[in-house]
Write an enzyme that holds these catalytic residues in place. Structure first.
Site, PDB file in Angstrom:
ATOM      1  N   LYS A 255      25.046  26.432   4.475  1.00 38.69           N
ATOM      2  CA  LYS A 255      25.942  25.628   5.303  1.00 38.69           C
ATOM      3  C   LYS A 255      26.079  24.255   4.695  1.00 38.69           C
ATOM      4  CE  LYS A 255      23.919  22.592   6.657  1.00 38.69           C
ATOM      5  NZ  LYS A 255      23.197  21.488   5.911  1.00 38.69           N
TER       6      LYS A 255
ATOM      7  N   TYR B 274      24.789  21.232  12.804  1.00 31.83           N
ATOM      8  CA  TYR B 274      23.846  21.951  13.673  1.00 31.83           C
ATOM      9  C   TYR B 274      24.181  21.701  15.146  1.00 31.83           C
ATOM     10  CZ  TYR B 274      20.991  22.879   9.586  1.00 31.83           C
ATOM     11  OH  TYR B 274      20.554  23.331   8.370  1.00 31.83           O
TER      12      TYR B 274
END
Ligand code: NAD
Length: 406
Positions: free
Chosen positions: A160, A248
């Site tokens: 990510k 996140y």
């Protein structure tokens, strides 16, 4: 220097609808910076503990992974965790630093024939021991190296954020489809017991009707410059903390609410004359509004005292996680009326091996991937909407697929 007014003018000129990250790269190009960063060798990171003995023999049916990018996260978190995986093993490594390639290859028992440089990477196509490539490079290199891995006929696990723009994500998904190979994004929290328990509680309406989510992912970065640290380079990191750390909180807002936002309003901040923020933002703050009426406040910073927190507040109670999304040490508390419950759903450490096993199962058993490329694309579109809102000073309305409404 990147200029906020420049961004705003360009944004308004294109109706606020152009991919913000792409625009940021255009901004960098206008400023004479490279738009196509190359993969290069870097020194061994400090504090790496290489295994004293190569890992034990490979389980039958285990999927061989090539690790590309031997940096901090690969060497300290991911490569050691293969030992806990039942279905995945390290079959090859790729690095631009020959000394590091040898040292890491020897420690992990990787055959010399399976140690590749960035230049010799294409030869991996003829190595049947490698079925998947795990891309752990700086973000600005993800799209190019995913395309190269697919061209070599391999499946891809990509760190990510998936890439720097929705357009890059679309290219990666198209390459995966052309090659008929799997694409998974390494969103480890989907495999982490505390976050999985939080998802299950929210699905069971443990806080009643959801009203408000708050997330913050912040820390104070030490002195650095774009040439020293890719995390502050626009070409490699996009806008900065949101892509790297705030993602996140953005993810948590979606997996705890179970909704897609219908609109976003956001603000960014970039102090003048600070080499850390010559090319990226220091803070990003975004307000997401969901169709149910719930809202989420997603905050991230590279220049404030550290916090890693997720909170979901409903009509009957509140779920709190702090830290929420770490490698270990996460907490989960549910408060409803006078009841306060601290949950300990398991060891966070399992998230890394579970993530590897998940892709291995998808390859071997054709099981669905719960963090596919489409999820990475969705998140990049939301990030683009956040930057578009901040640049225009206006609320951005979204389609259900996270594209901006014209
Ligand atoms: P890092 O700087 O420690 O390592 C990056 C490595 O990429 C370098 O060591 C080098 O081997 C290689 N590289 C090739 N070309 C490079 C270039 N032009 N500039 C810099 N490095 C280059 O970074 P990291 O912290 O290991 O992050 C790598 C990836 O992993 C990023 O996508 C990051 O977002 C992701 N990450 C994920 C987590 C997580 O919890 N999932 C945590 C940290 C990092």
């Amino acid at each position: 220097m990147f200029d906020g007014d420049f961004t705003r003018r360009r944004m308004i000129a294109v109706g606020g609808g152009v991919a913000a990250a792409g625009l940021l790269v255009q901004g960098a190009a206008a400023l004479g910076q490279s738009t196509g960063p190359a993969a290069t060798g870097k020194p061994m990171p400090d504090g790496v503990d290489l295994p004293a003995n190569p890992p034990a023999t490979v389980q039958p049916g285990s999927v061989g992974f090539a690790i590309i990018g031997l940096g901090d996260y690969a060497l300290k978190q991911i490569m050691p965790r293969f030992a806990q995986s039942g279905r995945a093993h390290i079959a090859a490594i790729v690095s631009g630093n020959p000394a590091k390639l040898k040292q890491v290859g020897d420690a992990y028992g990787v055959p010399e024939s399976a140690r590749y440089s960035y230049d010799s990477f294409a030869q991996i196509a003829t190595n049947p021991a490698v079925e998947a490539v795990y891309i752990i490079l700086p973000t600005g290199l993800h799209a190019e190296w995913a395309e190269r891995a697919f061209a070599a006929g391999k499946h891809v696990l990509c760190e990510k954020p998936m890439a720097l723009s929705g357009a890059e994500c679309e290219r990666m998904i198209a390459a995966s489809q052309r090659a008929n190979r799997k694409l998974m994004i390494a969103y480890r929290c989907h495999f982490e017991p505390y976050n999985m328990a939080a998802m299950a509680l929210m699905e069971d309406d443990a806080v009643g009707a959801l009203r408000l989510i708050r997330t913050e992912h912040s820390y104070r970065m030490g002195p650095t410059t774009p040439s020293e640290n890719w995390r502050v380079s626009r070409a490699l990191a996009g806008g900065g903390p949101l892509e790297d750390y705030g993602i996140y909180g953005l993810q948590a807002a979606l997996y705890l609410s179970g909704e897609m936002p219908e609109s976003i309003s956001a603000a960014t901040y970039r102090p003048a004359n600070d080499p850390r923020f010559a090319e990226i933002f220091a803070h990003v703050s975004a307000q997401l509004r969901f169709p149910s009426g719930a809202t989420a406040h997603v905050v991230t910073s590279y220049d404030s005292a550290g916090l890693n927190m997720v909170e979901a507040r409903g009509t009957e109670g509140v779920l709190k996680m702090q830290p929420a999304t770490n490698y270990g040490g996460n907490t989960l508390t549910l408060e409803a009326g006078r009841n306060r419950q601290e949950l300990t759903p398991g060891d966070s450490e399992v998230q890394f091996a579970r993530q590897l096993d998940h892709l291995a199962s998808a390859i071997r058993d054709n099981t669905p991937i719960i963090t596919p490329g489409e999820m990475g694309l969705r998140d990049l579109r939301l990030i683009e909407a956040i930057y578009a809102s901040a640049a225009s000073g206006q609320t951005v309305r979204l389609n259900p697929d996270a594209t901006m409404r014209r």
